[in-house]
Write a protein that holds these residues in place. Structure first.
Motif, short mmCIF file in Angstrom:
data_model
loop_
_atom_site.label_atom_id
_atom_site.label_comp_id
_atom_site.label_asym_id
_atom_site.label_seq_id
_atom_site.Cartn_x
_atom_site.Cartn_y
_atom_site.Cartn_z
N THR A 1 -5.20 3.33 0.93
CA THR A 1 -4.86 3.73 2.29
C THR A 1 -4.13 2.60 2.99
O THR A 1 -4.21 1.44 2.60
CB THR A 1 -6.12 4.11 3.09
N PHE B 1 0.68 3.98 -3.01
CA PHE B 1 0.40 5.38 -2.68
C PHE B 1 1.54 6.27 -3.14
O PHE B 1 1.31 7.34 -3.72
CB PHE B 1 0.17 5.53 -1.17
N GLN C 1 0.83 -1.21 0.00
CA GLN C 1 0.00 0.00 0.00
C GLN C 1 0.86 1.26 0.00
O GLN C 1 0.55 2.23 -0.69
CB GLN C 1 -0.95 -0.03 1.20
N THR D 1 -4.08 0.18 5.34
CA THR D 1 -4.93 -0.61 6.22
C THR D 1 -4.28 -1.91 6.65
O THR D 1 -4.70 -2.53 7.62
CB THR D 1 -6.26 -0.97 5.53
N THR E 1 -3.43 7.39 -4.99
CA THR E 1 -3.72 8.08 -3.74
C THR E 1 -4.99 7.61 -3.05
O THR E 1 -5.22 7.96 -1.90
CB THR E 1 -3.80 9.60 -3.97
N TYR E 2 -5.80 6.81 -3.71
CA TYR E 2 -7.00 6.28 -3.07
C TYR E 2 -6.69 5.05 -2.23
O TYR E 2 -7.55 4.55 -1.51
CB TYR E 2 -8.07 5.94 -4.11
#
Length: 58
Positions: A17, A9, A5, A19, A14-15
């Motif tokens: 995250t 990013f 991730q 997690t 950019t969507y």
């Protein structure tokens, strides 16, 4: 999963995250990466060896 991730990013997805879970946004980022780079060695949305190599070399 967090490293994947972070890489996505950092390369403009950019969507995505942080997690730590291979969620829908992460799968979408992997699919978009594959499409953007013309990768077809791994199934769509699967973070396989060819996709990993492309992402980590960029």
């Amino acid at each position: 999963m967090t490293r994947l991730q972070q890489l996505l990013f950092g390369q403009g997805f950019t969507y995505v995250t942080l997690t730590g879970t291979y969620d829908e946004a992460t799968r979408r980022g992997v699919t978009q990466l594959q499409n953007d780079r013309g990768l077809s060695a791994d199934p769509e949305g699967v973070y396989g060896p060819a996709t990993r190599a492309s992402l980590e070399e960029a």
